[in-house]
Write a protein that holds these residues in place. Structure first.
Motif, PDB file in Angstrom:
ATOM      1  N   LEU A 295       1.876 -13.781  11.112  1.00  0.00           N
ATOM      2  CA  LEU A 295       0.445 -13.756  10.780  1.00  0.00           C
ATOM      3  C   LEU A 295      -0.204 -12.481  11.298  1.00  0.00           C
ATOM      4  CD1 LEU A 295      -0.549 -17.468  11.552  1.00  0.00           C
ATOM      5  CD2 LEU A 295      -0.420 -16.375   9.297  1.00  0.00           C
ATOM      6  N   PHE A 296       0.224 -12.045  12.471  1.00  0.00           N
ATOM      7  CA  PHE A 296      -0.318 -10.818  13.062  1.00  0.00           C
ATOM      8  C   PHE A 296       0.028  -9.608  12.198  1.00  0.00           C
ATOM      9  CE2 PHE A 296       0.214  -7.161  15.974  1.00  0.00           C
ATOM     10  CZ  PHE A 296      -1.083  -7.082  16.480  1.00  0.00           C
ATOM     11  N   VAL A 297       1.293  -9.526  11.795  1.00  0.00           N
ATOM     12  CA  VAL A 297       1.709  -8.411  10.938  1.00  0.00           C
ATOM     13  C   VAL A 297       0.952  -8.452   9.617  1.00  0.00           C
ATOM     14  CG1 VAL A 297       3.633  -7.370   9.683  1.00  0.00           C
ATOM     15  CG2 VAL A 297       4.003  -8.269  11.973  1.00  0.00           C
ATOM     16  N   ASN A 298       0.745  -9.638   9.084  1.00  0.00           N
ATOM     17  CA  ASN A 298       0.012  -9.761   7.820  1.00  0.00           C
ATOM     18  C   ASN A 298      -1.411  -9.246   7.930  1.00  0.00           C
ATOM     19  OD1 ASN A 298       2.213 -10.834   6.496  1.00  0.00           O
ATOM     20  ND2 ASN A 298       1.586 -12.963   6.751  1.00  0.00           N
ATOM     21  N   ARG A 299      -2.028  -9.430   9.098  1.00  0.00           N
ATOM     22  CA  ARG A 299      -3.385  -8.895   9.309  1.00  0.00           C
ATOM     23  C   ARG A 299      -3.379  -7.375   9.230  1.00  0.00           C
ATOM     24  NH1 ARG A 299      -4.727 -11.149  14.937  1.00  0.00           N
ATOM     25  NH2 ARG A 299      -6.542  -9.772  14.785  1.00  0.00           N
ATOM     26  N   VAL A 300      -2.325  -6.785   9.788  1.00  0.00           N
ATOM     27  CA  VAL A 300      -2.198  -5.318   9.738  1.00  0.00           C
ATOM     28  C   VAL A 300      -1.994  -4.867   8.295  1.00  0.00           C
ATOM     29  CG1 VAL A 300      -0.880  -3.321  10.524  1.00  0.00           C
ATOM     30  CG2 VAL A 300      -1.261  -5.255  12.081  1.00  0.00           C
ATOM     31  N   PHE A 304      -4.469  -2.511   5.401  1.00  0.00           N
ATOM     32  CA  PHE A 304      -4.066  -1.355   4.607  1.00  0.00           C
ATOM     33  C   PHE A 304      -3.785  -1.731   3.156  1.00  0.00           C
ATOM     34  CE2 PHE A 304      -2.876   0.022   8.954  1.00  0.00           C
ATOM     35  CZ  PHE A 304      -3.514   1.252   8.991  1.00  0.00           C
ATOM     36  N   ASN A 305      -4.352  -2.853   2.740  1.00  0.00           N
ATOM     37  CA  ASN A 305      -4.173  -3.330   1.361  1.00  0.00           C
ATOM     38  C   ASN A 305      -2.701  -3.463   0.981  1.00  0.00           C
ATOM     39  OD1 ASN A 305      -7.005  -3.434   0.795  1.00  0.00           O
ATOM     40  ND2 ASN A 305      -6.979  -1.190   0.572  1.00  0.00           N
ATOM     41  N   ASP A 342       8.607  -1.526   5.957  1.00  0.00           N
ATOM     42  CA  ASP A 342       7.586  -1.283   4.932  1.00  0.00           C
ATOM     43  C   ASP A 342       7.156   0.173   4.862  1.00  0.00           C
ATOM     44  OD1 ASP A 342       7.634  -3.891   4.164  1.00  0.00           O
ATOM     45  OD2 ASP A 342       5.766  -4.474   5.134  1.00  0.00           O
ATOM     46  N   GLY A 343       7.821   1.033   5.632  1.00  0.00           N
ATOM     47  CA  GLY A 343       7.569   2.462   5.539  1.00  0.00           C
ATOM     48  C   GLY A 343       6.608   3.039   6.543  1.00  0.00           C
ATOM     49  N   ALA A 344       6.149   2.245   7.492  1.00  0.00           N
ATOM     50  CA  ALA A 344       5.223   2.764   8.492  1.00  0.00           C
ATOM     51  C   ALA A 344       5.944   3.706   9.452  1.00  0.00           C
ATOM     52  CB  ALA A 344       4.590   1.620   9.265  1.00  0.00           C
ATOM     53  N   GLU A 345       5.192   4.644   9.989  1.00  0.00           N
ATOM     54  CA  GLU A 345       5.703   5.563  11.010  1.00  0.00           C
ATOM     55  C   GLU A 345       5.322   4.956  12.364  1.00  0.00           C
ATOM     56  OE1 GLU A 345       4.566   9.945  12.756  1.00  0.00           O
ATOM     57  OE2 GLU A 345       4.454   9.673  10.559  1.00  0.00           O
ATOM     58  N   VAL A 346       6.259   4.250  12.965  1.00  0.00           N
ATOM     59  CA  VAL A 346       5.962   3.467  14.165  1.00  0.00           C
ATOM     60  C   VAL A 346       6.244   4.260  15.434  1.00  0.00           C
ATOM     61  CG1 VAL A 346       6.436   1.347  15.428  1.00  0.00           C
ATOM     62  CG2 VAL A 346       6.508   1.341  12.925  1.00  0.00           C
ATOM     63  N   HIS A 347       5.226   4.364  16.275  1.00  0.00           N
ATOM     64  CA  HIS A 347       5.352   4.997  17.586  1.00  0.00           C
ATOM     65  C   HIS A 347       5.121   3.926  18.647  1.00  0.00           C
ATOM     66  CE1 HIS A 347       5.130   9.410  16.383  1.00  0.00           C
ATOM     67  NE2 HIS A 347       4.976   8.748  15.243  1.00  0.00           N
ATOM     68  N   GLU A 378      -3.358   5.513  12.727  1.00  0.00           N
ATOM     69  CA  GLU A 378      -4.330   4.867  11.849  1.00  0.00           C
ATOM     70  C   GLU A 378      -4.520   3.394  12.201  1.00  0.00           C
ATOM     71  OE1 GLU A 378      -4.161   6.157   7.619  1.00  0.00           O
ATOM     72  OE2 GLU A 378      -2.430   7.330   8.280  1.00  0.00           O
ATOM     73  N   ALA A 379      -3.670   2.909  13.097  1.00  0.00           N
ATOM     74  CA  ALA A 379      -3.812   1.557  13.633  1.00  0.00           C
ATOM     75  C   ALA A 379      -3.145   1.528  15.002  1.00  0.00           C
ATOM     76  CB  ALA A 379      -3.182   0.517  12.718  1.00  0.00           C
TER      77      ALA A 379
END
Length: 423
Positions: A295-300, A304-305, A342-347, A378-379
Motif C-alpha cells: 500500500l505504501f509503494v502504491n501511494r508513491v 507519479f501517476n 519499475d525503473g526508478a533511480e533508487v538512492h 523527486e520523492a
C-alpha cells in the motif's frame, strides 16, 4: 556458575554477555571461525547499542570467552544453553536442523549429569525432542534435564531489556532443574514464571503473535483514518490511555519485520493448521502486514501517476527498525525492489547498514550522507525511523530536492512544520 552457550547469533551473544556481566563464567560456541576470531578480539558481529562495552569488559575480566571447539566449550559446563537459529521453512514451520545438531553435539561430548537450557524459539514439544535426542545419542549414561527459557528481547534494546525485563519464563519438568536455571538470573531481580516446558514454548509464540496482531490492527486503522480524515496518532494515544490496551506497539507504519515476528507468526499459524485449530487472527495479521508495505509503494506510484521511470527516489533507512543492522524481512527490501523494477533511480542511506547482499540484484545507489541521498530527489521515503532522520533539518534537506514529497512510512513526521509536504 560455568555456562556454555551454543550459538553466537543475536540471542546467544546477548545472553552470554549478560550472564558474564552478572558474574558467571561463560564460553560461547560457534562453528563460524571468522565470527569467533572477531569475538575473541571483542568485535561484535551484530550492531546492538551497549553490547560492545559489555563484551569488552567481560572478555578483559576473563568471564567471557569464545571457541569453535565443542569439547572445549562443554568441558567444565554445568549448564549448556542452546541459542541457535530456527529459520522458517517453505511451509511456515520452524526448521529444527540446527537444534537437532546442537542436541547431538551435546550427547557426543558429555558423560555427566547436565541441565540444557533452550533459548531458541521452538515449536511446542521441541524441548521434549531435544531431551530424547540427547538421551538417544549419548555415549554414556547420565541424567539430562532440558529447560525452556524463551527470550523476549527487542533488537536495539536487548541489553536494557535483559536487565529490566518484564519476566523470566522457566519451563521445566524437574523442580531442581528449574530452580537451578532461576539461580542463574537471580541478580537481575526480574519476576520469574515457572511452568511446564510446553507452556513456556507457547508463551513465546503467543506473545509475539499478539504483538504482531496489535501492529497490524493499528496499521489497518491508520488506512481507514486516511480515508475518513482522522488522525491515527490521536486515535492511538486515545486507545493507549486505556490500561487494558496500552500505547506500546500502536505505532502505525510499514508493519513489522526482523527475525522474530514474521517467523513466529508463521510458525504459530502452521502449528494451528497441524492441529486443525483455526488461528484466523494470526493469519489475518500476516496478510495485513504483507499488504501494508505494498500500500505504501502504491501511494508513491499514484503520486507519479504510475510512472517512476527515471525518477530519483531517496529511501531513508534499510534496517527493519532503528538501532539494529538486521535486514531480515525489512520493509525496505520490498519497497526498493518494486520501485527499482519499475525503473526508478533508487538512492538509499542507513546509519549502520552500508551494503547488503539482499539487494545485490537491484540497481541501487548507496549514499554516504543524507544530503547526498536527497540531492535532486523527486520523492523522499522515510522507511526506518532512525533518530538522525527524524530530527534532521527537513527544511534544509527539501531545499536540495526537486520539490520532493516526503512519504513518511513510519508516521513520525506528523508534527513537523513541513507537514504540507509529508504524506
Amino acid at each position: 556458575m560455568n555456562v556454555a552457550i551454543i550459538g553466537t547469533g543475536y540471542v546467544g551473544l546477548v545472553t552470554g554477555a549478560v550472564l558474564s556481566e552478572i558474574g558467571h563464567n561463560v564460553i560461547c560456541l560457534d562453528i563460524n571461525e571468522e565470527k569467533i576470531t572477531k569475538l575473541k578480539k571483542g568485535e561484535s558481529p551484530i550492531y546492538e547499542p551497549g553490547l560492545d562495552e559489555v563484551l569488552e569488559r567481560n572478555i578483559a575480566g576473563n568471564r567471557l570467552s569464545f571457541t569453535t571447539s565443542a569439547e572445549e566449550a562443554f568441558e567444565n559446563a554445568e549448564v549448556i544453553f542452546i541459542a541457535v537459529g530456527t529459520p522458517q521453512g517453505e511451509d511456515g514451520a520452524a526448521n529444527l536442523t540446527y537444534i537437532q545438531q546442537a542436541a547431538k553435539d551435546i550427547a557426543m561430548h558429555i558423560n555427566r549429569n547436565l541441565i540444557v537450557v533452550v533459548k531458541s524459539t521452538v515449536p511446542v514439544g521441541t524441548n521434549d525432542l531435544i531431551e530424547e535426542t540427547i538421551r538417544t545419542n549419548a555415549i554414556g549414561s547420565f541424567q539430562v534435564d532440558v529447560v525452556s527459557n524463551p527470550e523476549f528481547l527487542r533488537e536495539g534494546h536487548a541489553i536494557n531489556d535483559t536487565f529490566l525485563g518484564d519476566r523470566i519464563v522457566i519451563g521445566s519438568e524437574n523442580e531442581h532443574a528449574g530452580s537451578t536455571v532461576e539461580s542463574l538470573f537471580t541478580k537481575l531481580n526480574i519476576p520469574f514464571l515457572h511452568t511446564n516446558r510446553r507452556s513456556a514454548e507457547m508463551i513465546k509464540y503467543a506473545s509475539n503473535a499478539f504483538l504482531a496482531i496489535k501492529i497490524s490492527y493499528i496499521n489497518q486503522i491508520y488506512n481507514l483514518c486516511e480515508k475518513v480524515g482522522a488522525d491515527v496518532n490521536d486515535v492511538a494515544d486515545g486507545m493507549g490511555m486505556d490500561h487494558r490496551i496500552g500505547r506500546a506497539f500502536l505505532n502505525a507504519g510499514l508493519g513489522y519485520g526482523g527475525s522474530c515476528f514474521p517467523k513466529d507468526t508463521e510458525a504459530l499459524a502452521y502449528l494451528g493448521r497441524e492441529n486443525e485449530i483455526s488461528i484466523s487472527l494470526v493469519d489475518a495479521a500476516i496478510q495485513a502486514n504483507k499488504e501494508q508495505r505494498i500500500l505504501f509503494v502504491n501511494r508513491v506510484l499514484e503520486h507519479f501517476n504510475g510512472n517512476v521511470e527515471g525518477k530519483k527516489i531517496a529511501v531513508l533507512g534499510l534496517a527493519f527498525k532503528p538501532n539494529t543492522d538486521d535486514m531480515r524481512e525489512a520493509p525496505s527490501l520490498d519497497i526498493i525492489r518494486i520501485l527499482s523494477a519499475d525503473g526508478a533511480e533508487v538512492h538509499v542511506i542507513d546509519p549502520v547498514v552500508k551494503e547488503t547482499k539482499l539487494l545485490a540484484e537491484v540497481a541501487v545507489t548507496h549514499s554516504k550522507t543524507l544530503e547526498e541521498c536527497v540531492q535532486s530527489a523527486e520523492a523522499v521515503l522515510l522507511v526506518t525511523e532512525w533518530e538522525e532522520f527524524v530530527r534532521a533539518d527537513w527544511e534544509e534537506l527539501l531545499a536540495l530536492t526537486k520539490n520532493a514529497t516526503i512519504f513518511d512510512g513510519r508516521n513520525v513526521l506528523h508534527n513537523h512544520k513541513l507537514i504540507s509536504q509529508v504524506v
